[in-house]
Design a protein around this motif. Structure first.
Motif, PDB file in Angstrom:
ATOM      1  N   SER A  21     126.518 -20.432  65.613  1.00  0.00           N
ATOM      2  CA  SER A  21     125.696 -20.415  64.394  1.00  0.00           C
ATOM      3  C   SER A  21     124.453 -21.283  64.525  1.00  0.00           C
ATOM      4  CB  SER A  21     126.535 -20.884  63.199  1.00  0.00           C
ATOM      5  OG  SER A  21     127.139 -22.146  63.468  1.00  0.00           O
ATOM      6  N   SER A  23     120.947 -22.697  63.840  1.00  0.00           N
ATOM      7  CA  SER A  23     120.231 -22.724  62.557  1.00  0.00           C
ATOM      8  C   SER A  23     119.131 -21.686  62.461  1.00  0.00           C
ATOM      9  CB  SER A  23     119.614 -24.108  62.334  1.00  0.00           C
ATOM     10  OG  SER A  23     120.563 -25.126  62.483  1.00  0.00           O
ATOM     11  N   VAL A  29     124.003 -17.315  61.312  1.00  0.00           N
ATOM     12  CA  VAL A  29     124.460 -18.222  60.260  1.00  0.00           C
ATOM     13  C   VAL A  29     125.181 -17.439  59.160  1.00  0.00           C
ATOM     14  CG1 VAL A  29     123.705 -19.836  58.467  1.00  0.00           C
ATOM     15  CG2 VAL A  29     122.724 -19.980  60.762  1.00  0.00           C
ATOM     16  N   ARG A  56     118.854 -18.122  54.277  1.00  0.00           N
ATOM     17  CA  ARG A  56     119.865 -19.002  54.866  1.00  0.00           C
ATOM     18  C   ARG A  56     121.091 -19.057  53.966  1.00  0.00           C
ATOM     19  NH1 ARG A  56     117.080 -20.766  58.980  1.00  0.00           N
ATOM     20  NH2 ARG A  56     114.817 -20.907  58.775  1.00  0.00           N
ATOM     21  N   ASP A  77     125.806 -24.792  60.320  1.00  0.00           N
ATOM     22  CA  ASP A  77     124.835 -24.452  61.360  1.00  0.00           C
ATOM     23  C   ASP A  77     124.877 -25.503  62.465  1.00  0.00           C
ATOM     24  OD1 ASP A  77     123.698 -26.293  59.406  1.00  0.00           O
ATOM     25  OD2 ASP A  77     121.786 -26.067  60.448  1.00  0.00           O
TER      26      ASP A  77
END
Length: 385
Positions: A21, A23, A29, A56, A77
């Motif tokens: 994951s 960022s 993510v 996000r 993340d």
């Protein structure tokens, strides 16, 4: 002391670590949030609220009808790029767990979920797991502050400092970008007609570096630097990124003023400063009472004596402390090597650390936030049980 099964903790940590994951990869993510949702639902019986901000993905569990009183704060993340499992595979051998993001901070996220699952009454508890902490929490800062505001305590599941020390103080962080505009010209035929942005940025680098104050622990570090386009052209543009770390708010504001006051040295050059304060300092006052409580609870649980550390790195705990919310950080994994090839977690510490977190959460949910002890190390006063 609540007993936590090592095998169960390890199984869930493995699930999260095997789901990469980074960022910067929004799809990765989002997939990590799916996997984390499954782990959390299996433990808690309910799915989290899925919150997508600027692409996000963040997850939040809230328990009870009233506002949160205790916040468990983490992120899913990591800094590791896709494909890191091929070179840094998940493993558990000789009491050491390895894998990208295991220490920072997927182990801490699993600990938070297992603690919540162990509580006889979760009313007043909130768990927030964000998806952009390693970028400085650009989309989640408001969410973090919204969730923390009014809480009696925020427990941050970032990994511990060396030797398992709790992080009771963190530096504040500021980021700046200094851009210079000059004028291009032929470097061989008529260099005098240009305004060399490379030379101007060199002046700015020296000026900004001089703002550091080692005696106060203030670092001002020029990092990423760029200038020019071709070897025979006077650079028309240049830029430098600057990382600032400070222990107190007054110093953070002092550096901010001086960076913004930078002016060009070369006639005709232009200087533009962007960025600013990212995270306020996490002061020792914000953590003193909770650290004192943690020391007493650790002693009651028969755990090794807790230690504390002040660290230069920042976390989302800086935001909660900045609101005046009592905050204790570094409650997650014990190990080392964050962001590095030797990232690892010590398995024997997992049940101990999780038991301490459970005791802290239950204590504050029941009794509220403790008062600041006379001795910040927690050697006086009684623990809230």
């Amino acid at each position: 002391m609540t007993e936590f099964a090592v095998d169960a903790l390890l199984a869930d940590i493995e699930t999260l670590v095997r789901c990469e994951s980074p960022s910067s990869d929004l799809d990765a993510v989002a997939h990590s949030a799916d996997v984390l949702t499954g782990v959390g639902k299996a433990l808690l019986g309910v799915e989290p609220e899925r919150i997508v901000l600027d692409g996000r993905t963040h997850l939040r569990w809230r328990f009870g009808d009233g506002p949160p009183r205790v916040l468990l704060l983490g992120h899913h993340d990591t800094v590791w790029p896709m494909g890191s499992l091929e070179t840094h595979p998940f493993s558990e051998q000789d009491g050491v767990l390895r894998g990208p993001g295991c220490f920072d901070m997927k182990t801490g996220v699993v600990m938070a979920l297992h603690v919540a699952a162990s509580l006889p009454d979760r009313s007043g508890l909130s768990i927030l797991v964000t998806g952009d902490e390693e970028l400085g929490s650009p989309s989640s800062r408001g969410l973090i502050e919204e969730e923390a505001r009014g809480c009696a305590a925020a427990f941050v599941l970032e990994a511990s400092a060396d030797g398992g020390a709790i992080k009771t103080r963190r530096k504040g962080v500021s980021h700046y970008r200094i851009e210079v505009t000059g004028r291009a010209s032929h470097a061989g035929l008529e260099p005098e007609k240009g305004i060399n942005a490379g030379i101007e940025i060199a002046h700015q680098v020296l000026a900004v570096a001089a703002l550091a104050d080692p005696e106060r622990g203030t670092s001002v570090v020029p990092t990423v630097l760029s200038a020019g386009t071709t070897v025979n052209t006077v650079p028309a543009a240049a830029a430098v990124e600057v990382d600032v770390r400070v222990w107190d708010e007054e110093e953070q504001l002092r550096v901010d003023r001086e960076v913004r006051a930078l002016r060009p040295v070369l006639t005709g050059a232009q200087v533009r400063v962007s960025g600013g304060i990212n995270r306020p300092p996490l002061d020792a006052v914000s953590s003193a009472a909770l650290y004192g409580l943690a020391k007493e609870l650790a002693a009651e649980l028969g755990l090794p004596e807790l230690t504390e550390a002040a660290v230069g790195g920042a976390s989302d705990g800086n935001y909660t402390a900045g609101l005046g919310v009592p905050t204790l950080d570094g409650l997650g994994a014990v190990g080392g090597g964050a962001h590095a090839d030797h990232e690892h977690v010590l398995v024997e510490e997992l049940p101990r650390r999780t038991a301490l977190l459970a005791a802290l959460v239950e204590n504050v949910l029941t009794k509220g936030s403790p008062s600041v002890p006379t001795n910040p190390a927690g050697d006086s006063g009684r623990a809230r049980r």
